[in-house]
Design an enzyme around this catalytic site. Structure first.
Site, PDB file in Angstrom:
ATOM      1  N   GLU A  35      36.334  30.877  36.173  1.00  0.00           N
ATOM      2  CA  GLU A  35      35.253  30.710  37.135  1.00  0.00           C
ATOM      3  C   GLU A  35      33.952  30.744  36.334  1.00  0.00           C
ATOM      4  O   GLU A  35      33.749  31.675  35.547  1.00  0.00           O
ATOM      5  CB  GLU A  35      35.288  31.870  38.141  1.00  0.00           C
ATOM      6  N   ARG A 261      47.165  41.678  32.341  1.00  0.00           N
ATOM      7  CA  ARG A 261      45.900  41.351  31.697  1.00  0.00           C
ATOM      8  C   ARG A 261      45.679  42.254  30.492  1.00  0.00           C
ATOM      9  O   ARG A 261      46.291  43.314  30.384  1.00  0.00           O
ATOM     10  CB  ARG A 261      44.739  41.470  32.681  1.00  0.00           C
ATOM     11  N   LYS A 271      33.371  40.704  34.458  1.00  0.00           N
ATOM     12  CA  LYS A 271      32.180  39.881  34.230  1.00  0.00           C
ATOM     13  C   LYS A 271      30.988  40.433  35.003  1.00  0.00           C
ATOM     14  O   LYS A 271      29.853  40.332  34.547  1.00  0.00           O
ATOM     15  CB  LYS A 271      32.459  38.434  34.636  1.00  0.00           C
TER      16      LYS A 271
END
Ligand code: ATP
Ligand code: MG
Length: 555
Positions: A35, A261, A271
């Site tokens: 994204e 992850r 982020k």
């Protein structure tokens, strides 16, 4: 690229092997779907290496797809940085650059198709009401009062949503699945919402935007992705991923596979939080060398091959865990040890005047550029009467275990001569400002003909025949191993950056360019920062020499 020798087998590659063996797929297509709302970080590198690595090793394709369905958060700066970072890591999407926003028209048509099948409806509950109706893990949800509208009414309302007739938040399109499903994701999830915001690519063409769950599976299908690899948080969403494809898209369908992850000690990966560090000025930008972003690591002096090696060696699994930051540094040192030329840099200089060395004379001694790589050759290092050594390499009154320079003691200057300290000069406040010494002309190259030994070898540079430099020494940004716990203000390491403005480096570095990497003997690995000028070189210390990870592992 040479990393596939290391590429470990893992459960994802096993699935792919089976799918090829069974004839389910002829060619493998993966994707990396960021994204564009921030810079890529080391966690993304794990996903990039996994997806592009699979495509490379199976002669397949990996797409770079921007998941740009959130109009207000996305910026061109992020898109450009993401492309730059993926390329820097050593991967190439070829012609396969895509944007989810390119599919908006198609996605809209598929949503209409879902409505026509009676499997989606326009709901007028507020966001809060939708949440309340959703139920909990232990209680089923409640049907929305708008759930049983006619197909015609839904088609009309959805079209009017698109035309901009309704306010943000007043209407959403929802899938009609099962409000009592044990999987909360399946309780009539929202597929479209109204956002009257300009999109960075589609401008004002749309005021309704598809949700991640609707967009992602269909984008994968549109691009003929075979294996859609994502992180574990999406495990529950897989049922919805499959459901949407089953309703509106012809087979074969991509298969979603989840993996754990990357978590790293001392490192924040969200982020949102990294943006906060940037916006609050806690760091100088997304590429601050203390940031876990790829651009920060790059500026710090990390190499793409070290990061790829790290990604291969941590492997891929289904269980969440946290990797020791020291292991990343270990992979980096292994790489830099092979490739970084050696040089000498004095970080905190102390002047030494060699009283029996002729004034004005300069001679050259020969230094090895890389003991790991004889082909790197040698260099000529100027030596003169006045040199600098490291302040911490001298003590007036040394304790037992200190073998470096002290009054009356002899040490070796790397590649040069033995020197003996004869005197110490203090300023009025008693600080040591200069050392006086003598050298033994018979010890050129670093050994004495009479076989006498010294216990220490110091790095040094000639005072006049060296370059001024600024050296930035970094430490972890946070004082705790898990910075996701607690408030940023409370866990910031006040000593994460130390700037040394009076360093001196070998004259040979005069043409060094940003990102050039060196080992300063005894001090660590350093790289030239883009802030460097012709007047003053600026170095970042990439990593110190001491490998705490090998210590732990005992190798
Ligand atoms: P963040 O929480 O930092 O915003 P994200 O997952 O929302 O991360 P995306 O841009 O959506 O960021 O991520 C792109 C891809 O990178 C996704 O496939 C995601 O699963 C993967 N990814 C993100 N963070 C990690 C991580 N820490 N380890 C492995 N893969 C990751
Ligand atoms: Mg995301």
């Amino acid at each position: 690229m040479d990393t596939n020798i290391n590429a470990p087998s893992n459960f994802i590659r096993n699935i792919i092997d089976e799918d090829l063996a069974s004839g389910k797929h002829q060619a493998i297509v993966t994707r990396f779907p960021p994204e564009p709302n921030g810079y890529l970080h080391i966690g993304h590198a794990k996903s990039i290496c996994l997806n592009f690595g699979i495509a490379r090793d199976y002669n397949g394709t990996c797409h770079l797809r921007f998941d740009d369905t959130n109009p207000e958060k996305e910026e061109t700066e992020y898109i450009e940085s993401i492309m730059r970072d993926v390329k820097w890591l050593g991967f190439d999407w070829g012609p396969h650059l895509y944007f989810a926003s390119d599919y908006f028209e198609k996605l809209y048509d598929l949503a209409v198709e879902l409505i026509k099948q009676g499997k989606a409806y326009v709901c007028e509950l507020s966001a809060e009401e939708i949440r309340a109706y959703r139920g909990t893990l232990t209680e089923p949800g409640k049907d929305s009062p708008y759930r049983n509208r006619s197909i015609e009414e839904n088609l009309d309302l959805f079209e009017r949503m698109r035309k901009g007739e309704f306010e943000e938040g007043s209407h959403v399109l929802r899938a009609k699945i099962d409000m009592a499903s044990p999987n909360i994701v399946m309780r009539d999830p929202t597929l479209y919402r109204i956002r009257k915001v300009t999109h960075h690519r589609t401008g004002d063409a749309w005021c309704i935007y598809p949700m991640y769950d609707f967009t992602h599976c269909l984008s994968d299908a549109i691009e003929n992705i075979t294996h859609s690899i994502c992180t574990l948080e999406f495990e529950n969403n897989r049922a919805l991923y499959d459901w949407i494809l089953e309703q509106v898209y012809p087979e074969p369908h991509p298969r979603q596979i989840e993996f754990a992850r990357l978590n790293l000690t001392y490192t924040m990966m969200s982020k949102r939080k990294l943006l906060q560090l940037v916006n609050q000025g806690i760091v100088t930008g997304w590429d601050d060398p203390r940031m876990p972003t790829l651009s920060g690591l790059r500026r710090r002096g990390y190499t793409p091959s070290a990061i790829r090696d790290f990604a291969d060696r941590i492997g891929v699994s289904k269980a969440n865990s946290t990797v020791d930051y020291a292991f990343l540094e270990h992979c980096l040192r292994e790489d830099l040890n092979q490739t970084a030329p050696r040089t000498m840099g004095v970080l905190r200089p102390l002047k030494v005047v060699i009283e029996n060395y002729p004034e004005g004379q300069v001679e050259y001694v020969e230094g090895m550029n890389n003991p790991q790589d004889p082909s790197a050759g040698t260099r000529q290092i100027p030596f003169a009467r006045e040199i600098y050594i490291e302040q911490e390499d001298f003590m007036i009154d040394p304790p037992k275990k200190f073998f470096r320079l002290a009054p009356g003691r002899e040490v070796r200057l790397r590649f040069a001569y033995f020197i003996t300290c004869t005197d110490v000069i203090n300023d009025d406040d008693g600080n040591i400002v200069e050392i006086r010494a003598t050298y033994d002309p018979d010890t050129k190259g670093g050994s004495a003909p009479d076989g006498r030994k010294v216990k220490a070898t110091l790095h040094w540079v000639a005072a006049e025949h060296s370059l001024p430099a600024e050296v930035r020494i970094y430490d972890h940004l946070f004082t705790t191993e898990d910075p996701d716990v607690g408030e940023i203000e409370d866990i910031l390491n006040p000593n994460s950056l130390e700037i040394l403005t009076d360093a001196r480096v070998e004259l040979n570095l005069k043409d060094a360019k940003p990102e050039d990497k060196f080992q300063f003997e005894r001090q660590g690995y350093f790289c030239v920062d883009p802030d460097s000028t012709t007047e003053k070189l600026v170095f970042n210390r990439t990593v110190a020499l001491r490998d705490t990870w090998s210590k732990i592992k005992g190798d």
